[in-house]
Write a protein that holds these residues in place. Sequence first.
Motif, PDB file in Angstrom:
ATOM      1  N   ALA A   1       4.157 -12.872   9.775  1.00  0.00           N
ATOM      2  CA  ALA A   1       3.505 -11.688  10.329  1.00  0.00           C
ATOM      3  C   ALA A   1       2.784 -10.907   9.233  1.00  0.00           C
ATOM      4  CB  ALA A   1       4.541 -10.797  11.017  1.00  0.00           C
ATOM      5  N   GLY A   2       3.416 -10.854   8.054  1.00  0.00           N
ATOM      6  CA  GLY A   2       2.777 -10.152   6.941  1.00  0.00           C
ATOM      7  C   GLY A   2       1.490 -10.815   6.514  1.00  0.00           C
ATOM      8  N   LEU A   3       1.514 -12.141   6.414  1.00  0.00           N
ATOM      9  CA  LEU A   3       0.309 -12.879   6.056  1.00  0.00           C
ATOM     10  C   LEU A   3      -0.792 -12.682   7.096  1.00  0.00           C
ATOM     11  CD1 LEU A   3       1.588 -16.308   4.667  1.00  0.00           C
ATOM     12  CD2 LEU A   3       0.621 -14.392   3.379  1.00  0.00           C
ATOM     13  N   GLU A   4      -0.411 -12.694   8.366  1.00  0.00           N
ATOM     14  CA  GLU A   4      -1.400 -12.488   9.424  1.00  0.00           C
ATOM     15  C   GLU A   4      -2.027 -11.096   9.329  1.00  0.00           C
ATOM     16  OE1 GLU A   4       0.775 -13.224  12.983  1.00  0.00           O
ATOM     17  OE2 GLU A   4       0.532 -15.403  12.878  1.00  0.00           O
ATOM     18  N   ALA A   5      -1.201 -10.095   9.046  1.00  0.00           N
ATOM     19  CA  ALA A   5      -1.714  -8.725   8.942  1.00  0.00           C
ATOM     20  C   ALA A   5      -2.651  -8.577   7.746  1.00  0.00           C
ATOM     21  CB  ALA A   5      -0.547  -7.744   8.832  1.00  0.00           C
ATOM     22  N   ILE A   6      -2.270  -9.150   6.612  1.00  0.00           N
ATOM     23  CA  ILE A   6      -3.105  -9.063   5.410  1.00  0.00           C
ATOM     24  C   ILE A   6      -4.408  -9.810   5.621  1.00  0.00           C
ATOM     25  CG2 ILE A   6      -3.262  -9.717   2.969  1.00  0.00           C
ATOM     26  CD1 ILE A   6      -0.143  -9.394   2.923  1.00  0.00           C
ATOM     27  N   ALA A   7      -4.323 -11.007   6.182  1.00  0.00           N
ATOM     28  CA  ALA A   7      -5.534 -11.791   6.451  1.00  0.00           C
ATOM     29  C   ALA A   7      -6.424 -11.077   7.458  1.00  0.00           C
ATOM     30  CB  ALA A   7      -5.160 -13.177   6.965  1.00  0.00           C
ATOM     31  N   GLY A   8      -5.806 -10.423   8.444  1.00  0.00           N
ATOM     32  CA  GLY A   8      -6.581  -9.686   9.427  1.00  0.00           C
ATOM     33  C   GLY A   8      -7.328  -8.514   8.829  1.00  0.00           C
ATOM     34  N   ALA A   9      -6.694  -7.833   7.867  1.00  0.00           N
ATOM     35  CA  ALA A   9      -7.352  -6.704   7.207  1.00  0.00           C
ATOM     36  C   ALA A   9      -8.506  -7.179   6.321  1.00  0.00           C
ATOM     37  CB  ALA A   9      -6.334  -5.934   6.370  1.00  0.00           C
ATOM     38  N   LEU A  10      -8.256  -8.235   5.549  1.00  0.00           N
ATOM     39  CA  LEU A  10      -9.297  -8.743   4.653  1.00  0.00           C
ATOM     40  C   LEU A  10     -10.429  -9.423   5.416  1.00  0.00           C
ATOM     41  CD1 LEU A  10      -7.014 -10.238   1.854  1.00  0.00           C
ATOM     42  CD2 LEU A  10      -8.551  -8.279   1.603  1.00  0.00           C
ATOM     43  N   GLY A  11     -10.107 -10.015   6.560  1.00  0.00           N
ATOM     44  CA  GLY A  11     -11.117 -10.741   7.324  1.00  0.00           C
ATOM     45  C   GLY A  11     -11.581 -10.005   8.559  1.00  0.00           C
ATOM     46  N   ASP A  12     -11.372  -8.694   8.601  1.00  0.00           N
ATOM     47  CA  ASP A  12     -11.780  -7.895   9.757  1.00  0.00           C
ATOM     48  C   ASP A  12     -13.264  -8.117  10.079  1.00  0.00           C
ATOM     49  OD1 ASP A  12     -11.005  -5.397  11.554  1.00  0.00           O
ATOM     50  OD2 ASP A  12     -12.991  -5.020  10.734  1.00  0.00           O
TER      51      ASP A  12
ATOM     52  N   LYS B   1      -7.216  -0.515   5.637  1.00  0.00           N
ATOM     53  CA  LYS B   1      -6.606  -1.492   6.540  1.00  0.00           C
ATOM     54  C   LYS B   1      -5.646  -2.416   5.789  1.00  0.00           C
ATOM     55  CE  LYS B   1     -10.260  -1.433  10.003  1.00  0.00           C
ATOM     56  NZ  LYS B   1     -11.266  -2.196  10.776  1.00  0.00           N
ATOM     57  N   LEU B   2      -6.027  -2.787   4.576  1.00  0.00           N
ATOM     58  CA  LEU B   2      -5.169  -3.659   3.777  1.00  0.00           C
ATOM     59  C   LEU B   2      -3.867  -2.947   3.414  1.00  0.00           C
ATOM     60  CD1 LEU B   2      -4.743  -6.319   2.295  1.00  0.00           C
ATOM     61  CD2 LEU B   2      -6.066  -5.395   0.376  1.00  0.00           C
ATOM     62  N   ASN B   3      -3.948  -1.675   3.046  1.00  0.00           N
ATOM     63  CA  ASN B   3      -2.741  -0.934   2.675  1.00  0.00           C
ATOM     64  C   ASN B   3      -1.802  -0.744   3.859  1.00  0.00           C
ATOM     65  OD1 ASN B   3      -3.188  -0.713  -0.028  1.00  0.00           O
ATOM     66  ND2 ASN B   3      -4.159   1.292   0.066  1.00  0.00           N
ATOM     67  N   PHE B   4      -2.354  -0.640   5.056  1.00  0.00           N
ATOM     68  CA  PHE B   4      -1.500  -0.547   6.235  1.00  0.00           C
ATOM     69  C   PHE B   4      -0.668  -1.819   6.368  1.00  0.00           C
ATOM     70  CE2 PHE B   4      -1.494   0.448  11.065  1.00  0.00           C
ATOM     71  CZ  PHE B   4      -0.241   1.030  10.935  1.00  0.00           C
ATOM     72  N   ALA B   5      -1.301  -2.978   6.144  1.00  0.00           N
ATOM     73  CA  ALA B   5      -0.588  -4.256   6.215  1.00  0.00           C
ATOM     74  C   ALA B   5       0.388  -4.411   5.047  1.00  0.00           C
ATOM     75  CB  ALA B   5      -1.585  -5.407   6.229  1.00  0.00           C
ATOM     76  N   LEU B   6      -0.028  -4.029   3.851  1.00  0.00           N
ATOM     77  CA  LEU B   6       0.799  -4.201   2.666  1.00  0.00           C
ATOM     78  C   LEU B   6       2.001  -3.253   2.629  1.00  0.00           C
ATOM     79  CD1 LEU B   6      -1.946  -4.632  -0.088  1.00  0.00           C
ATOM     80  CD2 LEU B   6      -0.408  -6.409   0.781  1.00  0.00           C
ATOM     81  N   ALA B   7       1.895  -2.121   3.332  1.00  0.00           N
ATOM     82  CA  ALA B   7       2.984  -1.139   3.308  1.00  0.00           C
ATOM     83  C   ALA B   7       4.292  -1.747   3.766  1.00  0.00           C
ATOM     84  CB  ALA B   7       2.630   0.061   4.188  1.00  0.00           C
ATOM     85  N   PHE B   8       4.215  -2.708   4.683  1.00  0.00           N
ATOM     86  CA  PHE B   8       5.427  -3.326   5.210  1.00  0.00           C
ATOM     87  C   PHE B   8       5.973  -4.392   4.266  1.00  0.00           C
ATOM     88  CE2 PHE B   8       3.183  -1.439   8.712  1.00  0.00           C
ATOM     89  CZ  PHE B   8       4.185  -0.785   9.399  1.00  0.00           C
ATOM     90  N   ALA B   9       5.236  -4.672   3.187  1.00  0.00           N
ATOM     91  CA  ALA B   9       5.717  -5.574   2.138  1.00  0.00           C
ATOM     92  C   ALA B   9       6.030  -4.796   0.865  1.00  0.00           C
ATOM     93  CB  ALA B   9       4.675  -6.655   1.846  1.00  0.00           C
ATOM     94  N   GLY B  10       5.924  -3.468   0.934  1.00  0.00           N
ATOM     95  CA  GLY B  10       6.234  -2.646  -0.235  1.00  0.00           C
ATOM     96  C   GLY B  10       5.174  -2.696  -1.307  1.00  0.00           C
TER      97      GLY B  10
END
Length: 266
Positions: free
Chosen positions: A8-19, A93-102
């Motif tokens: 899920a983390g990878l999907e969120a990060i990829a989604g932010a970078l590839g928006d 958008k990337l920081n929103f995804a990364l926040a859940f990975a610290g």
Amino acid sequence: MKPLFSQAGLEAIAGALGDTDTGLKGAEIELLIATCGMTDPGPITKRTRIYNAFADSQNQRRDRTRILGFIRHAMKPARYIREPERFEPIRTKLNFALAFAGLVVTEAGALESVPVATTLTEAQRRANELRCDLETRGVHADVLVFCRAELVADDYFHAVQEAVKSVAAKMRTKTGLTDDGATLVDRALSGTPPMIAINPLSSESERGEQRGFANLVKGTFGMFRNPTAHEPRIHWPMSKGDAQDLLTLVSLIHRRLDASDMPARG
């Protein structure tokens, strides 16, 4: 050993970078994958291309080193010199995804550790509570826009920091200056007459108020623009009460700027 990213983390990060609207371009993704030594799955949808490259790298190597390298390369500010308006939307958008990975990407494009956020629902609840409390206080509308889930996902620091940046943006818009920080304050609020005057400046008391306002803005910039460019956010804890007080202060600054005049200069 550093923990791996979840699917899920990878999907969120990829989604932010590839928006689709604000993310990296296809040519940029191709270059970054090659630069980081990853396997390129080819020209499919941007977020899927990034996700597949990330997942393959993490599965093969059992670490996230190359994924972090991709993020660091992607978020180098120099990459956005020709299109600076692209940097902050991607970073937000990337920081929103990364926040859940610290993790967080700073304004300087560096990756730093932060306390791990828990749930999206919690982040949204915090944002709504903060906004409601500030609306009750009658806080300026330009400040309320920073009460968003992605800005309070890991405490309230980022909301305050972004609100402070909005003060500098308003001063630049009013004056046409391109400076920042103390230099912007000195050029905009000092001088005889200043470019921005918060009162008629017809008495020593009014001139003292102008100097005090300049010092207030300069101190606010110094507290939230300068140290945080060099220190990890984990060293700058921000409670909800602190955020309320500080955003109220930023609201005061916005109101005084809105009511200010620009005296004729010889």
